[in-house]
Structures are given as C-alpha cells and as structure tokens.
Scaffold this motif. Structure first.
Motif, PDB file in Angstrom:
ATOM      1  N   ALA A  77      49.922  34.758  38.015  1.00  0.00           N
ATOM      2  CA  ALA A  77      51.230  34.734  37.374  1.00  0.00           C
ATOM      3  C   ALA A  77      51.289  33.652  36.298  1.00  0.00           C
ATOM      4  O   ALA A  77      51.938  33.818  35.263  1.00  0.00           O
ATOM      5  CB  ALA A  77      52.321  34.498  38.422  1.00  0.00           C
ATOM      6  N   LEU A  78      50.600  32.530  36.543  1.00  0.00           N
ATOM      7  CA  LEU A  78      50.648  31.404  35.609  1.00  0.00           C
ATOM      8  C   LEU A  78      49.751  31.611  34.395  1.00  0.00           C
ATOM      9  O   LEU A  78      50.044  31.102  33.305  1.00  0.00           O
ATOM     10  CB  LEU A  78      50.233  30.122  36.346  1.00  0.00           C
ATOM     11  N   ASP A 124      38.028  37.199  34.876  1.00  0.00           N
ATOM     12  CA  ASP A 124      39.268  36.583  34.406  1.00  0.00           C
ATOM     13  C   ASP A 124      40.462  37.261  35.088  1.00  0.00           C
ATOM     14  O   ASP A 124      40.493  38.480  35.245  1.00  0.00           O
ATOM     15  CB  ASP A 124      39.383  36.749  32.880  1.00  0.00           C
ATOM     16  N   PRO A 125      41.479  36.489  35.521  1.00  0.00           N
ATOM     17  CA  PRO A 125      42.638  37.080  36.211  1.00  0.00           C
ATOM     18  C   PRO A 125      43.322  38.185  35.423  1.00  0.00           C
ATOM     19  O   PRO A 125      43.812  39.154  36.002  1.00  0.00           O
ATOM     20  CB  PRO A 125      43.572  35.881  36.411  1.00  0.00           C
ATOM     21  N   LEU A 126      43.379  38.055  34.101  1.00  0.00           N
ATOM     22  CA  LEU A 126      44.018  39.095  33.294  1.00  0.00           C
ATOM     23  C   LEU A 126      43.266  40.412  33.406  1.00  0.00           C
ATOM     24  O   LEU A 126      43.874  41.492  33.449  1.00  0.00           O
ATOM     25  CB  LEU A 126      44.089  38.647  31.835  1.00  0.00           C
ATOM     26  N   LEU A 127      41.956  40.338  33.464  1.00  0.00           N
ATOM     27  CA  LEU A 127      41.161  41.559  33.586  1.00  0.00           C
ATOM     28  C   LEU A 127      41.179  42.089  35.022  1.00  0.00           C
ATOM     29  O   LEU A 127      41.074  43.300  35.237  1.00  0.00           O
ATOM     30  CB  LEU A 127      39.725  41.295  33.125  1.00  0.00           C
ATOM     31  N   GLU A 128      41.342  41.214  35.996  1.00  0.00           N
ATOM     32  CA  GLU A 128      41.510  41.672  37.372  1.00  0.00           C
ATOM     33  C   GLU A 128      42.795  42.485  37.495  1.00  0.00           C
ATOM     34  O   GLU A 128      42.855  43.499  38.193  1.00  0.00           O
ATOM     35  CB  GLU A 128      41.554  40.478  38.329  1.00  0.00           C
ATOM     36  N   ARG A 129      43.833  42.037  36.809  1.00  0.00           N
ATOM     37  CA  ARG A 129      45.099  42.779  36.809  1.00  0.00           C
ATOM     38  C   ARG A 129      44.907  44.152  36.174  1.00  0.00           C
ATOM     39  O   ARG A 129      45.395  45.166  36.683  1.00  0.00           O
ATOM     40  CB  ARG A 129      46.163  41.987  36.044  1.00  0.00           C
ATOM     41  N   LEU A 145      44.095  50.177  36.807  1.00  0.00           N
ATOM     42  CA  LEU A 145      43.261  51.366  36.668  1.00  0.00           C
ATOM     43  C   LEU A 145      42.950  51.977  38.029  1.00  0.00           C
ATOM     44  O   LEU A 145      42.973  53.207  38.195  1.00  0.00           O
ATOM     45  CB  LEU A 145      41.971  51.016  35.928  1.00  0.00           C
ATOM     46  N   ALA A 146      42.687  51.130  39.009  1.00  0.00           N
ATOM     47  CA  ALA A 146      42.356  51.629  40.351  1.00  0.00           C
ATOM     48  C   ALA A 146      43.510  52.420  40.951  1.00  0.00           C
ATOM     49  O   ALA A 146      43.304  53.392  41.687  1.00  0.00           O
ATOM     50  CB  ALA A 146      41.989  50.458  41.265  1.00  0.00           C
ATOM     51  N   LEU A 147      44.743  52.024  40.622  1.00  0.00           N
ATOM     52  CA  LEU A 147      45.910  52.683  41.196  1.00  0.00           C
ATOM     53  C   LEU A 147      46.131  54.090  40.655  1.00  0.00           C
ATOM     54  O   LEU A 147      46.858  54.879  41.248  1.00  0.00           O
ATOM     55  CB  LEU A 147      47.161  51.835  40.942  1.00  0.00           C
ATOM     56  N   VAL A 148      45.551  54.394  39.504  1.00  0.00           N
ATOM     57  CA  VAL A 148      45.762  55.727  38.920  1.00  0.00           C
ATOM     58  C   VAL A 148      44.455  56.525  38.848  1.00  0.00           C
ATOM     59  O   VAL A 148      44.403  57.565  38.212  1.00  0.00           O
ATOM     60  CB  VAL A 148      46.396  55.635  37.507  1.00  0.00           C
ATOM     61  N   ALA A 149      43.429  56.032  39.512  1.00  0.00           N
ATOM     62  CA  ALA A 149      42.111  56.660  39.391  1.00  0.00           C
ATOM     63  C   ALA A 149      42.111  58.096  39.911  1.00  0.00           C
ATOM     64  O   ALA A 149      41.475  58.981  39.335  1.00  0.00           O
ATOM     65  CB  ALA A 149      41.071  55.835  40.134  1.00  0.00           C
ATOM     66  N   PHE A 191      52.342  45.420  42.513  1.00  0.00           N
ATOM     67  CA  PHE A 191      52.920  44.230  41.883  1.00  0.00           C
ATOM     68  C   PHE A 191      51.897  43.530  40.995  1.00  0.00           C
ATOM     69  O   PHE A 191      52.201  43.111  39.876  1.00  0.00           O
ATOM     70  CB  PHE A 191      53.430  43.250  42.942  1.00  0.00           C
ATOM     71  N   GLU A 192      50.687  43.386  41.517  1.00  0.00           N
ATOM     72  CA  GLU A 192      49.637  42.711  40.757  1.00  0.00           C
ATOM     73  C   GLU A 192      49.292  43.491  39.497  1.00  0.00           C
ATOM     74  O   GLU A 192      49.100  42.914  38.418  1.00  0.00           O
ATOM     75  CB  GLU A 192      48.387  42.539  41.611  1.00  0.00           C
ATOM     76  N   ALA A 193      49.240  44.820  39.620  1.00  0.00           N
ATOM     77  CA  ALA A 193      48.871  45.649  38.474  1.00  0.00           C
ATOM     78  C   ALA A 193      49.947  45.619  37.399  1.00  0.00           C
ATOM     79  O   ALA A 193      49.648  45.544  36.199  1.00  0.00           O
ATOM     80  CB  ALA A 193      48.623  47.081  38.932  1.00  0.00           C
ATOM     81  N   VAL A 194      51.205  45.682  37.814  1.00  0.00           N
ATOM     82  CA  VAL A 194      52.312  45.683  36.841  1.00  0.00           C
ATOM     83  C   VAL A 194      52.456  44.297  36.221  1.00  0.00           C
ATOM     84  O   VAL A 194      52.731  44.164  35.023  1.00  0.00           O
ATOM     85  CB  VAL A 194      53.623  46.124  37.526  1.00  0.00           C
ATOM     86  N   GLY A 195      52.256  43.254  37.035  1.00  0.00           N
ATOM     87  CA  GLY A 195      52.403  41.881  36.538  1.00  0.00           C
ATOM     88  C   GLY A 195      53.444  41.144  37.338  1.00  0.00           C
ATOM     89  O   GLY A 195      54.606  41.579  37.396  1.00  0.00           O
TER      90      GLY A 195
END
Length: 301
Positions: free
Chosen positions: A41-42, A196-201, A206-210, A278-282
């Motif tokens: 988040a930070l 990087d956390p941004l790329l993990e997000r 992507l995993a959620l819509v695979a 939540f993590e995927a959306v931000g």
C-alpha cells in the motif's frame, strides 16, 4: 572484517546504491517484503513522492528484507515497512509513521530546508511522469482498460525503466481482456524487478481473470445459487467467474455472503479470495476500503 562473501556483496551493493548517492542527495530507504500488505500500500505513495522531488535531489531505494537480511539486521529492522531518510550515509529521519503524501512531503520539505542537498539538475532528469501515471490509474479505475493501456504504454516510451508504468500496463491489458499480452509482459520481466510489489499486484490481477467463464457457465452457476442458497461451492465459483468477467461488485457480494453464512467454509476460501481481490485492485482504492469494511463487519459484527 569477518564478513562472508555474500555479506561483502551486500555491503558493497548498499554502499553503491545508498551510501554513495546519499553523499549529495536525500535517499528514501524503504525496507519491505513481498508478503507485507502495508508495504504494498505504501509503495505507490513513496514512488510518487520520489518522482515529485527527484529534481530536488530525492531518490528512492528499496531493500527487500528477505533478500537483504544482513543489511536489515544492521539497521535492526523489527517490523516493516520501515522507512528512513538517509544523508551522507546516516539516517536523518524516520519516515515510517508517515503514510500519506502530505505527511511525507512535509517531512521531506523540512529536511531539504535544513540539509545541503544537491538538486537533481547535476544529472540529466527524465520526464515528469507522475501526472500521466495518475491519469492512467484514474482511467483504469473508471473501467476503460484499453485507454489506460495506451496511457501506460506512452509513459513507457518516455520512461522505459518505470516499474509503475509497466505494472499499470499489465493491469490495464488484463482489464481490457488482453490477458495473453499481459502475461507476455510478465514473462519477459528482468529478474531485478520481477518481485517488485507493484508487479506482484499486477500478477495477482492477472491470476484472478486467468480462467474466464463464458456466459452460459455463469448462467448455470447463477441458477445453482438461486436453487440452493447454501451451495457455497457454486456461489464461490460464481464469484470467481463474475470477477473475471469484470463484475467485481457482484463478485464481492457473493463472497461476503459466504463469509456471513460460514466464515470458515473451505478453510476460509471466501475471505482469502476477497483479500486476493483487494491486493489486485489496490489496497489504496476506495472500493477496496469500502468492501474491506463490509468484510470486517461480516467477520466480527
């Protein structure tokens, strides 16, 4: 003295990436880990502040505590995120409790007034991409993945090293249904930024819509839920399919319904899926904040 080869490498890397730049600049040193939700988040806040103050001699350096255990130990890191401002090799301020742009900007302004920081014009500066990043995120939040992808692609033309733009492009392509292109970008990531956390997000999004279901599958799952409201497995599958199809509100409501009925169902699968969403959306997204409150009420109300 007495250091192992790996520890020597860690010290040399820290000297090059943090100590040497801090001789003339203000280095924001961020200790984080991939599993740390507050760190993720930070990160966008720190990235934005660093971009805004780059021409004033402020740079951001991130230290993954799992990969740089020796460095984290030297700073006696007890919890993350931990954020320091470094100047001439020494911490000059603890920024850990500053979590908003205004709080960070206020502290950095004070430090720049007191310290002989060398302005960023000693080195060529890249274009100011912060406004474009904001624009891309706003367009993506409105649901226009195609247009957002165009904005993030334009930013990458201007600043090819921008991890924020690359992550934004992956998420925008995912939202636009171009999952193959999004996956190709992730597959080609350089090792130094892959975690990087941004790329993990972006990877989570992507995993959620695979495995996107077609309309007939969604209709069948919806019918099963309507026929038996206690069929949590069908409701869960329906939520997964709905989110992949772009109906995040309805998907969240079905997951919340499972939590309200039986929060421990399938080892807490509905709650875990919501946290993944939540993590995927931000974590900073207003929709996530509102839905998180609903989840808390379902769990503890």
């Amino acid at each position: 003295m007495g250091l192992t080869t790996e520890e020597h490498k860690a010290v040399e890397a820290f000297r090059k990436n943090v100590v040497e730049p801090s001789m003339t600049k203000l280095v924001i040193l961020d200790f984080w880990a991939e599993w740390c939700g507050p760190c993720k988040a930070l990160t966008p806040v720190l990235e934005k502040i660093a971009a805004q103050y780059a021409d004033k001699g402020v740079v951001l350096v991130k230290v993954n505590v799992d990969e740089e255990r020796f460095i984290a130990a030297q700073f006696q890191i007890q919890s993350i995120p931990t954020v320091y401002a470094m100047f001439q090799g020494q911490p000059v301020a603890n920024l850990t409790n500053a979590r908003t742009e205004s709080q960070l900007a206020g502290i950095i302004d004070q430090l720049l007034d007191k310290l002989p920081i060398q302005a960023g014009d000693a080195e060529p500066q890249g274009p100011d991409i912060a406004p474009l990043l904001d624009m891309g995120e706003e367009v993506l939040a409105e649901g226009d993945g195609e247009r957002a992808a165009g904005i993030f692609a334009q930013i990458l033309d201007m600043a090819p090293d921008s991890v924020a733009a690359l992550a934004g492009l992956v998420r925008a392509l995912t939202a636009a249904g171009k999952t193959a292109e999004a996956q190709a970008l992730l597959d080609d990531l350089p090792p130094e930024i892959a975690s990087d956390p941004l790329l993990e997000r972006a990877r989570s999004a992507l995993a959620l819509v695979a495995d996107k279901a077609d309309d007939s599958e969604i209709a069948g799952l919806r019918a099963a839920v309507e026929a038996d409201g206690d069929d949590h497995a069908a409701r869960f599958d329906l939520a997964v399919a709905l989110f992949a199809a772009g109906s995040r509100d309805e998907a969240a409501e079905h997951l919340l319904a499972i939590v309200r009925a039986d929060k421990d169902w399938n080892e807490g699968a509905a709650r875990a899926r919501l946290l993944q969403i939540f993590e995927a959306v931000g974590l900073e997204d207003p929709w996530v904040s509102a839905t998180r409150r609903k989840l808390s009420a379902a769990l503890f109300g």
